[in-house]
Design a protein around this motif. Structure first.
Motif, PDB file in Angstrom:
ATOM      1  N   GLN A  40       0.825  -1.217   0.000  1.00 18.53           N
ATOM      2  CA  GLN A  40       0.000   0.000   0.000  1.00 18.53           C
ATOM      3  C   GLN A  40       0.861   1.270   0.000  1.00 18.53           C
ATOM      4  OE1 GLN A  40      -3.681   0.281   2.210  1.00 18.53           O
ATOM      5  NE2 GLN A  40      -3.303   2.436   2.671  1.00 18.53           N
ATOM      6  N   SER A  47       1.961   6.659  -6.793  1.00 21.22           N
ATOM      7  CA  SER A  47       0.865   7.537  -7.241  1.00 21.22           C
ATOM      8  C   SER A  47       1.278   9.000  -7.130  1.00 21.22           C
ATOM      9  CB  SER A  47      -0.387   7.321  -6.389  1.00 21.22           C
ATOM     10  OG  SER A  47      -0.780   5.976  -6.420  1.00 21.22           O
ATOM     11  N   GLU A  48       1.996   9.308  -6.062  1.00 24.72           N
ATOM     12  CA  GLU A  48       2.394  10.710  -5.877  1.00 24.72           C
ATOM     13  C   GLU A  48       3.323  11.156  -7.006  1.00 24.72           C
ATOM     14  OE1 GLU A  48       1.229  12.721  -3.609  1.00 24.72           O
ATOM     15  OE2 GLU A  48       0.411  11.430  -2.046  1.00 24.72           O
ATOM     16  N   GLY A  51       1.620  11.022 -10.322  1.00 19.56           N
ATOM     17  CA  GLY A  51       0.613  12.095 -10.264  1.00 19.56           C
ATOM     18  C   GLY A  51       1.171  13.470 -10.587  1.00 19.56           C
ATOM     19  N   GLU A  55      -0.280  17.145 -14.258  1.00 22.52           N
ATOM     20  CA  GLU A  55      -0.281  18.582 -13.979  1.00 22.52           C
ATOM     21  C   GLU A  55       1.013  19.257 -14.438  1.00 22.52           C
ATOM     22  OE1 GLU A  55      -2.689  19.426 -10.031  1.00 22.52           O
ATOM     23  OE2 GLU A  55      -1.589  17.523  -9.958  1.00 22.52           O
ATOM     24  N   LYS A  74       2.614  23.138  -6.099  1.00 22.20           N
ATOM     25  CA  LYS A  74       1.799  21.935  -5.858  1.00 22.20           C
ATOM     26  C   LYS A  74       2.493  20.688  -6.408  1.00 22.20           C
ATOM     27  CE  LYS A  74      -2.577  19.748  -6.986  1.00 22.20           C
ATOM     28  NZ  LYS A  74      -2.071  18.410  -7.229  1.00 22.20           N
ATOM     29  N   SER A 111      -2.240   4.858  -8.657  1.00 18.63           N
ATOM     30  CA  SER A 111      -3.673   5.168  -8.752  1.00 18.63           C
ATOM     31  C   SER A 111      -4.146   5.308 -10.200  1.00 18.63           C
ATOM     32  CB  SER A 111      -3.982   6.452  -7.976  1.00 18.63           C
ATOM     33  OG  SER A 111      -5.374   6.683  -8.038  1.00 18.63           O
ATOM     34  N   PHE A 114      -4.404   8.697 -12.545  1.00 16.07           N
ATOM     35  CA  PHE A 114      -3.342   9.416 -13.261  1.00 16.07           C
ATOM     36  C   PHE A 114      -3.114   8.894 -14.679  1.00 16.07           C
ATOM     37  CE2 PHE A 114      -2.394   9.915  -8.678  1.00 16.07           C
ATOM     38  CZ  PHE A 114      -2.845  11.229  -8.612  1.00 16.07           C
ATOM     39  N   ALA A 135      -8.197  12.607  -2.385  1.00 15.94           N
ATOM     40  CA  ALA A 135      -6.983  12.166  -1.679  1.00 15.94           C
ATOM     41  C   ALA A 135      -7.059  12.553  -0.199  1.00 15.94           C
ATOM     42  CB  ALA A 135      -5.740  12.762  -2.335  1.00 15.94           C
ATOM     43  N   GLN A 139      -6.925  10.136   2.944  1.00 17.93           N
ATOM     44  CA  GLN A 139      -5.669  10.172   3.694  1.00 17.93           C
ATOM     45  C   GLN A 139      -5.792  10.697   5.122  1.00 17.93           C
ATOM     46  OE1 GLN A 139      -3.052  10.546  -0.390  1.00 17.93           O
ATOM     47  NE2 GLN A 139      -2.982  12.214   1.022  1.00 17.93           N
ATOM     48  N   LEU A 142      -5.736   7.997   7.414  1.00 19.03           N
ATOM     49  CA  LEU A 142      -4.422   7.332   7.448  1.00 19.03           C
ATOM     50  C   LEU A 142      -3.437   8.009   8.417  1.00 19.03           C
ATOM     51  CD1 LEU A 142      -3.891   6.460   3.652  1.00 19.03           C
ATOM     52  CD2 LEU A 142      -4.398   4.872   5.512  1.00 19.03           C
ATOM     53  N   GLU A 161      -2.114  18.720   1.025  1.00 16.84           N
ATOM     54  CA  GLU A 161      -3.235  18.396   0.121  1.00 16.84           C
ATOM     55  C   GLU A 161      -4.367  19.398   0.274  1.00 16.84           C
ATOM     56  OE1 GLU A 161      -2.656  16.508  -2.137  1.00 16.84           O
ATOM     57  OE2 GLU A 161      -1.902  14.534  -1.602  1.00 16.84           O
ATOM     58  N   GLY A 202     -11.217   2.856  -4.984  1.00 13.56           N
ATOM     59  CA  GLY A 202     -11.056   1.405  -5.116  1.00 13.56           C
ATOM     60  C   GLY A 202     -12.380   0.687  -5.256  1.00 13.56           C
ATOM     61  N   SER A 208     -13.558  -5.775  -2.630  1.00 15.45           N
ATOM     62  CA  SER A 208     -12.207  -5.374  -2.211  1.00 15.45           C
ATOM     63  C   SER A 208     -11.491  -6.540  -1.536  1.00 15.45           C
ATOM     64  CB  SER A 208     -12.324  -4.178  -1.260  1.00 15.45           C
ATOM     65  OG  SER A 208     -11.142  -4.024  -0.526  1.00 15.45           O
ATOM     66  N   HIS A 210      -8.496  -6.558   0.049  1.00 16.42           N
ATOM     67  CA  HIS A 210      -7.650  -6.296   1.211  1.00 16.42           C
ATOM     68  C   HIS A 210      -8.354  -5.610   2.383  1.00 16.42           C
ATOM     69  CE1 HIS A 210      -4.263  -7.424  -1.268  1.00 16.42           C
ATOM     70  NE2 HIS A 210      -4.620  -6.535  -2.175  1.00 16.42           N
TER      71      HIS A 210
HETATM   72  N1  FAQ Z   1      -6.038   2.526  -8.738  1.00 19.23           N
HETATM   73  O1  FAQ Z   1      -8.580  -4.519  -1.912  1.00 19.23           O
HETATM   74  P1  FAQ Z   1      -8.504  -3.147  -2.445  1.00 19.23           P
HETATM   75  C1  FAQ Z   1      -2.552  10.995  -4.606  1.00 19.23           C
HETATM   76  C2  FAQ Z   1      -6.202  -2.061  -6.476  1.00 19.23           C
HETATM   77  S1  FAQ Z   1      -3.896  10.135  -4.055  1.00 19.23           S
HETATM   78  C3  FAQ Z   1      -5.275   1.430  -8.983  1.00 19.23           C
HETATM   79  O2  FAQ Z   1      -9.608  -2.223  -2.097  1.00 19.23           O
HETATM   80  P2  FAQ Z   1      -6.628  -1.609  -0.849  1.00 19.23           P
HETATM   81  C4  FAQ Z   1      -2.439  12.479  -4.326  1.00 19.23           C
HETATM   82  C5  FAQ Z   1      -5.514  -2.414  -5.160  1.00 19.23           C
HETATM   83  O3  FAQ Z   1      -4.174  -1.936  -5.148  1.00 19.23           O
HETATM   84  C6  FAQ Z   1      -3.885   8.535  -4.879  1.00 19.23           C
HETATM   85  N2  FAQ Z   1      -5.421   0.271  -8.292  1.00 19.23           N
HETATM   86  O4  FAQ Z   1      -7.070  -2.505  -2.106  1.00 19.23           O
HETATM   87  C7  FAQ Z   1      -2.182  13.253  -5.547  1.00 19.23           C
HETATM   88  C8  FAQ Z   1      -5.629  -3.912  -5.157  1.00 19.23           C
HETATM   89  O5  FAQ Z   1      -4.672  -4.477  -6.049  1.00 19.23           O
HETATM   90  P3  FAQ Z   1      -3.352  -5.297  -5.503  1.00 19.23           P
HETATM   91  C9  FAQ Z   1      -3.121   7.477  -4.150  1.00 19.23           C
HETATM   92  C10 FAQ Z   1      -6.347   0.262  -7.312  1.00 19.23           C
HETATM   93  O6  FAQ Z   1      -5.187  -1.362  -0.985  1.00 19.23           O
HETATM   94  C11 FAQ Z   1      -3.170  14.097  -6.043  1.00 19.23           C
HETATM   95  C12 FAQ Z   1      -6.987  -4.140  -5.817  1.00 19.23           C
HETATM   96  O7  FAQ Z   1      -7.270  -2.976  -6.578  1.00 19.23           O
HETATM   97  N3  FAQ Z   1      -3.609   7.269  -2.822  1.00 19.23           N
HETATM   98  O8  FAQ Z   1      -1.744  10.353  -5.183  1.00 19.23           O
HETATM   99  C13 FAQ Z   1      -7.141   1.377  -6.996  1.00 19.23           C
HETATM  100  O9  FAQ Z   1      -7.123  -2.186   0.410  1.00 19.23           O
HETATM  101  C14 FAQ Z   1      -2.940  14.858  -7.190  1.00 19.23           C
HETATM  102  C15 FAQ Z   1      -8.089  -4.400  -4.798  1.00 19.23           C
HETATM  103  O10 FAQ Z   1      -8.391  -3.206  -4.053  1.00 19.23           O
HETATM  104  C16 FAQ Z   1      -3.307   6.169  -2.111  1.00 19.23           C
HETATM  105  O11 FAQ Z   1      -2.620   5.289  -2.584  1.00 19.23           O
HETATM  106  C17 FAQ Z   1      -6.964   2.550  -7.765  1.00 19.23           C
HETATM  107  N4  FAQ Z   1      -7.696   3.658  -7.582  1.00 19.23           N
HETATM  108  O12 FAQ Z   1      -7.435  -0.232  -1.072  1.00 19.23           O
HETATM  109  C18 FAQ Z   1      -0.950  13.215  -6.191  1.00 19.23           C
HETATM  110  C19 FAQ Z   1      -3.847   6.132  -0.694  1.00 19.23           C
HETATM  111  N5  FAQ Z   1      -7.976   1.052  -5.984  1.00 19.23           N
HETATM  112  O13 FAQ Z   1      -2.500  -4.311  -4.755  1.00 19.23           O
HETATM  113  C20 FAQ Z   1      -0.724  13.975  -7.356  1.00 19.23           C
HETATM  114  C21 FAQ Z   1      -3.416   4.912   0.060  1.00 19.23           C
HETATM  115  C22 FAQ Z   1      -7.704  -0.235  -5.659  1.00 19.23           C
HETATM  116  O14 FAQ Z   1      -3.842  -6.411  -4.644  1.00 19.23           O
HETATM  117  C23 FAQ Z   1      -1.729  14.812  -7.844  1.00 19.23           C
HETATM  118  N6  FAQ Z   1      -4.030   3.715  -0.436  1.00 19.23           N
HETATM  119  N7  FAQ Z   1      -6.746  -0.704  -6.472  1.00 19.23           N
HETATM  120  O15 FAQ Z   1      -2.676  -5.775  -6.762  1.00 19.23           O
HETATM  121  C24 FAQ Z   1      -5.249   3.256  -0.046  1.00 19.23           C
HETATM  122  O16 FAQ Z   1      -5.939   3.884   0.733  1.00 19.23           O
HETATM  123  C25 FAQ Z   1      -5.713   1.930  -0.590  1.00 19.23           C
HETATM  124  O17 FAQ Z   1      -4.589   1.272  -1.127  1.00 19.23           O
HETATM  125  C26 FAQ Z   1      -6.838   2.027  -1.658  1.00 19.23           C
HETATM  126  C27 FAQ Z   1      -7.144   0.617  -2.180  1.00 19.23           C
HETATM  127  C28 FAQ Z   1      -8.087   2.611  -1.046  1.00 19.23           C
HETATM  128  C29 FAQ Z   1      -6.405   2.898  -2.863  1.00 19.23           C
END
Ligand code: FAQ
Length: 318
Positions: A40, A47-48, A51, A55, A74, A111, A114, A135, A139, A142, A161, A202, A208, A210
């Motif tokens: 995670q 993603s950061e 990401g 932009e 940013k 993510s 992006f 985000a 977060q 978290l 953020e 997600g 889900s 995990h």
């Molecule tokens: N994209 O069982 P879950 C930012 C995958 S914010 C791609 O629900 P989990 C700021 C998941 O990895 C964005 N894949 O998984 C910014 C798993 O696959 P795996 C980043 C996704 O981990 C803004 C499978 O699906 N934020 O960057 C996505 O419990 C502007 C099953 O899913 C974070 O990473 C998705 N959207 O929950 C930067 C926050 N969703 O690994 C620049 C921390 C799910 O088994 C500009 N992460 N999958 O192969 C989290 O909170 C969690 O990891 C979730 C997913 C909620 C994203």
């Protein structure tokens, strides 16, 4: 280690989780806890830095010096978030090189959001407002996650953020108070970014893989669906204030529950993007690989300097 010794370490670990105490890198932890965190946190770090690309594409074309300075700040912040997160991840015993390798070979995800293109200036507003808005909602919980280095990194990330979200909303507000053409541009950006923003949280809880275990470990403090609902409830009134229409014909406020009900998310599209078939997946990974390859001489120079410094200090100590 004997079974009895392992059992007693497990008991200490479980008690810490139950008492909301932080798990620190030197503490004993179950191997699955360590692996899930590497997964995670590294996906979050990737993603950061990925990401930054959508932009970064608009920095040279920002419409004024003020907008350019804010956007530049940013995008730099996102690089900083990547660094805090990679550092937190390294405390779990994986190297930065391995982490980058996982990103470049497609072993690690980043993510889905992006992998969409940024077509107009209004996309800078929509990303700040919606993507950073999503985000923050994801977060803030978290900051209370059970692994110490991740929780501490998130405190600063969330503060930054919040500035990102506001700069995005302010761009949208300016466009919506401008000419009809500007307002149309803002609406078009909302139309394109709304559904991908909902996908960021997600899969639904029943799909889900995990969530259940991550909730038990207090890695995740809220489920994907809970966070998505919170985002919709918070964002729809903001769209109303802008005078924009959320592109969802099924969206309606439920007086009894106090929540907005929303339409079906296109999960086929989500999984296609996650599997690498989104509009910009190839472009994003190529950009990261090129940055890694072109930066090799910088890494080599930094390492050579560090080695020389260590040699100099060792000689001085003799
Ligand atoms: N994209 O069982 P879950 C930012 C995958 S914010 C791609 O629900 P989990 C700021 C998941 O990895 C964005 N894949 O998984 C910014 C798993 O696959 P795996 C980043 C996704 O981990 C803004 C499978 O699906 N934020 O960057 C996505 O419990 C502007 C099953 O899913 C974070 O990473 C998705 N959207 O929950 C930067 C926050 N969703 O690994 C620049 C921390 C799910 O088994 C500009 N992460 N999958 O192969 C989290 O909170 C969690 O990891 C979730 C997913 C909620 C994203």
């Amino acid at each position: 280690m004997s079974e009895k010794e392992i059992k007693s370490l497990e008991d200490i670990f479980d008690a810490k989780i139950a008492n909301d105490e932080k798990i620190e890198p030197r503490d004993w932890m179950p191997e699955k806890y360590r692996q899930t965190h590497i997964r995670q946190i590294s996906q979050h770090a990737h993603s950061e830095i990925v990401g930054m690309l959508p932009e970064g594409n608009w920095i040279t074309r920002a419409p004024s010096l003020r907008r350019k300075v804010a956007l530049l700040a940013k995008v730099q912040d996102e690089a900083g978030h990547g660094l805090y997160l990679y550092s937190a991840c390294e405390t779990l015993g994986i190297s930065r090189e391995e982490l980058y390798d996982q990103l470049h070979t497609g072993k690690a995800k980043y993510s889905s959001i992006f992998n969409y293109p940024t077509l107009t200036w209004a996309d800078m507003g929509a990303i700040g407002w919606l993507v950073d808005g999503a985000a923050i909602i994801n977060q803030v919980p978290l900051c209370n996650t059970s692994f110490g280095p991740y929780a501490r990194a998130m405190v600063r990330v969330c503060k930054e953020e919040s500035f990102h979200q506001r700069q995005g909303y302010e761009i949208m507000l300016t466009l919506c108070n401008g000419t009809q053409e500007q307002k149309d541009m803002a609406q078009d950006a909302l139309n394109r970014w709304w559904w991908p923003s909902l996908m960021m949280f997600g899969p639904t809880d029943d799909k889900s893989t995990h969530t259940a275990q991550s909730m038990k470990w207090k890695l995740k403090r809220k489920t994907n669906d809970e966070l998505r609902q919170q985002f919709v409830d918070q964002t729809v009134p903001q769209a109303d204030l802008l005078g924009l229409t959320v592109p969802d014909k099924d969206l309606k406020y439920n007086n009894d529950t106090g929540h907005y009900e929303f339409g079906e998310i296109n999960w086929d599209e989500f999984w296609q993007v996650v599997k690498g078939y989104g509009k910009c997946n190839k472009e994003r990974i190529n950009a990261r690989k090129n940055a890694w390859n072109n930066g090799e001489w910088v890494r080599n120079a930094a390492m050579a300097y560090a080695e020389k410094e260590a040699e100099r200090k060792a000689k001085q100590a003799v």
